[in-house]
Design a protein around this motif. Structure first.
Motif, short mmCIF file in Angstrom:
data_model
loop_
_atom_site.label_atom_id
_atom_site.label_comp_id
_atom_site.label_asym_id
_atom_site.label_seq_id
_atom_site.Cartn_x
_atom_site.Cartn_y
_atom_site.Cartn_z
N LEU A 99 0.85 -1.18 0.00
CA LEU A 99 0.00 0.00 0.00
C LEU A 99 0.90 1.24 0.00
O LEU A 99 1.76 1.38 0.88
N ASP A 100 0.69 2.11 -0.98
CA ASP A 100 1.45 3.36 -0.95
C ASP A 100 0.81 4.32 0.06
O ASP A 100 -0.19 3.99 0.71
N GLY A 101 1.40 5.50 0.20
CA GLY A 101 0.94 6.42 1.23
C GLY A 101 -0.52 6.81 1.10
O GLY A 101 -1.26 6.83 2.10
N LEU A 102 -0.95 7.14 -0.11
CA LEU A 102 -2.34 7.56 -0.28
C LEU A 102 -3.29 6.37 -0.15
O LEU A 102 -4.38 6.50 0.43
N GLU A 103 -2.91 5.21 -0.66
CA GLU A 103 -3.75 4.01 -0.50
C GLU A 103 -3.92 3.66 0.97
O GLU A 103 -5.00 3.22 1.39
N ARG A 163 -11.90 14.99 4.38
CA ARG A 163 -11.70 16.44 4.32
C ARG A 163 -10.38 16.84 4.99
O ARG A 163 -9.65 17.68 4.49
N GLY A 164 -10.09 16.21 6.11
CA GLY A 164 -8.86 16.51 6.81
C GLY A 164 -7.64 16.13 6.00
O GLY A 164 -6.64 16.85 5.98
N ILE A 165 -7.70 14.98 5.34
CA ILE A 165 -6.58 14.53 4.52
C ILE A 165 -6.36 15.48 3.35
O ILE A 165 -5.23 15.88 3.05
N MET A 166 -7.44 15.89 2.69
CA MET A 166 -7.31 16.80 1.57
C MET A 166 -6.72 18.15 1.99
O MET A 166 -6.03 18.81 1.22
N ALA A 167 -7.00 18.54 3.22
CA ALA A 167 -6.53 19.84 3.71
C ALA A 167 -5.08 19.82 4.18
O ALA A 167 -4.45 20.87 4.29
N THR A 168 -4.54 18.63 4.44
CA THR A 168 -3.23 18.58 5.08
C THR A 168 -2.18 17.75 4.36
O THR A 168 -0.98 17.97 4.58
N ARG A 169 -2.56 16.80 3.53
CA ARG A 169 -1.59 15.86 2.96
C ARG A 169 -1.13 16.20 1.55
O ARG A 169 -0.25 15.54 1.01
N GLY A 170 -1.74 17.18 0.91
CA GLY A 170 -1.27 17.62 -0.40
C GLY A 170 -1.78 16.84 -1.59
O GLY A 170 -1.29 17.02 -2.71
N TRP A 171 -2.79 16.00 -1.38
CA TRP A 171 -3.34 15.22 -2.48
C TRP A 171 -4.53 15.93 -3.10
O TRP A 171 -5.20 16.73 -2.45
N TRP A 225 -6.98 10.95 -5.16
CA TRP A 225 -7.79 10.09 -4.28
C TRP A 225 -8.56 9.06 -5.10
O TRP A 225 -8.57 7.88 -4.78
N GLN A 226 -9.20 9.54 -6.18
CA GLN A 226 -9.98 8.63 -7.02
C GLN A 226 -9.08 7.60 -7.70
O GLN A 226 -9.48 6.43 -7.85
N ALA A 227 -7.88 7.99 -8.09
CA ALA A 227 -6.95 7.05 -8.71
C ALA A 227 -6.52 5.98 -7.71
O ALA A 227 -6.40 4.80 -8.06
N ALA A 228 -6.32 6.38 -6.47
CA ALA A 228 -5.96 5.42 -5.43
C ALA A 228 -7.11 4.44 -5.19
O ALA A 228 -6.89 3.23 -5.03
N GLN A 229 -8.33 4.96 -5.16
CA GLN A 229 -9.49 4.08 -5.01
C GLN A 229 -9.56 3.07 -6.14
O GLN A 229 -9.88 1.90 -5.92
N GLU A 230 -9.27 3.52 -7.37
CA GLU A 230 -9.33 2.62 -8.52
C GLU A 230 -8.26 1.53 -8.40
O GLU A 230 -8.52 0.36 -8.72
N LEU A 244 -9.90 -4.77 -3.07
CA LEU A 244 -9.88 -4.29 -1.69
C LEU A 244 -10.96 -3.25 -1.41
O LEU A 244 -11.27 -2.98 -0.24
N MET A 245 -11.55 -2.68 -2.47
CA MET A 245 -12.55 -1.62 -2.30
C MET A 245 -13.65 -1.81 -3.33
O MET A 245 -13.39 -2.24 -4.46
N ASP A 246 -14.88 -1.50 -2.93
CA ASP A 246 -15.99 -1.65 -3.87
C ASP A 246 -16.27 -0.33 -4.57
O ASP A 246 -15.62 0.69 -4.32
N ASP A 247 -17.27 -0.34 -5.45
CA ASP A 247 -17.58 0.85 -6.25
C ASP A 247 -18.09 2.00 -5.40
O ASP A 247 -18.05 3.15 -5.84
N GLY A 248 -18.58 1.71 -4.20
CA GLY A 248 -19.09 2.76 -3.33
C GLY A 248 -18.04 3.36 -2.41
O GLY A 248 -18.37 4.20 -1.56
N GLY A 249 -16.80 2.94 -2.56
CA GLY A 249 -15.74 3.48 -1.72
C GLY A 249 -15.61 2.81 -0.37
O GLY A 249 -14.89 3.31 0.51
N GLU A 250 -16.28 1.66 -0.20
CA GLU A 250 -16.18 0.92 1.05
C GLU A 250 -15.21 -0.25 0.87
O GLU A 250 -15.03 -0.76 -0.23
N LEU A 251 -14.62 -0.67 1.97
CA LEU A 251 -13.73 -1.81 1.91
C LEU A 251 -14.51 -3.09 1.64
O LEU A 251 -15.59 -3.29 2.20
N THR A 252 -13.96 -3.94 0.80
CA THR A 252 -14.52 -5.27 0.61
C THR A 252 -14.10 -6.14 1.79
O THR A 252 -13.34 -5.71 2.66
#
Length: 289
Positions: free
Chosen positions: A180-184, A199-207, A212-217, A224-232
């Motif tokens: 898993l890379d940092g964003l994943e 929201r906190g991550i977007m405000a502080t981590r520089g992504w 974010w969407q690329a990491a989800q993909e 490891l993740m479903d289409d709704g952004g939840e963990l499988t």
């Protein structure tokens, strides 16, 4: 101080979960922002990279990215190594300790800061930290080379820092093993409902949202993740295994302290951390889903 009974399962993790926030209180405190501004670091990200990285010396952006792990390297490179042309690591360390002193006095009050319980917590946490190992743990090793402050509340904060960075360095080993890379790592952690919010991550981590969407993909492609952004189910199991591995790599300080010591430190830490949280130590907007 001697271990007298076997350490219960997850006792170390439970203890860490209440000791770690005591360390983290200063990151969100106005006292730290004021101290860093006096050194010419009035940008929040620059101040964070400086105060957490200063124990390693005037390192470059690559070292900060490697040891902090989940920040965008481009954000780090905007501030490092420029921060070391503005101030020095020792000035930052001194300012950080002053800010921590003021922050803890404000959040906890003089009575708690100067209490026998604080001195006891410091003694227990420092004893646990005696068993931490420097090898393959750069942030812990750098902080372990710093002197222990004399005041009990600062000695406890220092010990909490050692325990936090020791576990954190071990956690990065587990993340690398899980590929898993940092964003994943951030995406999967947020999906568990714990830790910093999106929201906190977007405000502080520089992504960016695109990042974010690329990491989800990437996570979806691994199942490891479903289409709704939840963990499988596989994603949930991976996160659980990550924590078990981190527990295993971090067991030495808590085994050294022993079951009774860990239970007592957990009790004391819970009290101090709860007081700090009730006093507004952490901005609610940055945490939770």
């Amino acid at each position: 101080m001697t271990a007298t009974s076997a350490l219960p399962e997850k006792a170390g993790r439970t203890c860490h979960n209440v000791v770690n926030p005591f360390h983290s209180t200063h990151y969100f405190a106005p006292e730290l922002a004021e101290e860093m501004a006096k050194l010419g670091l009035d940008n929040r990200s620059a101040a964070y990279f400086a105060c957490r990285g200063a124990a390693m010396g005037a390192v470059g952006p690559g070292t900060i990215t490697a040891t902090f792990y989940n920040f965008n390297h481009e954000l780090i490179a905007q501030h490092v190594p420029h921060i070391w042309s503005v101030t020095t690591p020792q000035q930052v360390l001194d300012a950080r300790l002053r800010a921590t002193d003021a922050t803890l006095r404000r959040l906890l009050g003089t009575e708690a800061v100067e209490s026998p319980e604080m001195a006891e917590a410091a003694k227990l946490a420092l004893h646990a930290a005696e068993a931490c190992a420097r090898r393959a743990r750069p942030l812990y090793a750098a902080h372990a080379d710093l002197p222990v402050p004399q005041a009990p509340h600062l000695a406890y904060w220092h010990a909490a820092t050692l325990l936090r960075e020791h576990r954190g360095d071990g956690h990065l080993i587990a993340l690398l093993d899980a590929e898993l890379d940092g964003l994943e790592a951030l995406v999967t952690h947020t999906a568990t409902g714990r830790g910093m919010s999106h929201r906190g991550i977007m405000a502080t981590r520089g992504w960016t949202e695109e990042d974010w969407q690329a990491a989800q993909e990437r996570l979806r492609s691994r199942g490891l993740m479903d289409d709704g952004g939840e963990l499988t189910e596989a994603g949930v199991l991976l996160r659980k295994e990550l924590e078990r591995t981190t527990d295993r790599l971090d067991r030495a300080p808590y085994e050294h302290l022993g079951a009774e010591g860990v239970a007592r430190l957990t009790e004391l830490a819970t009290g101090f951390t709860t007081t700090a949280m009730n006093a507004g130590a952490f901005p609610a907007v940055l945490f939770g889903k």
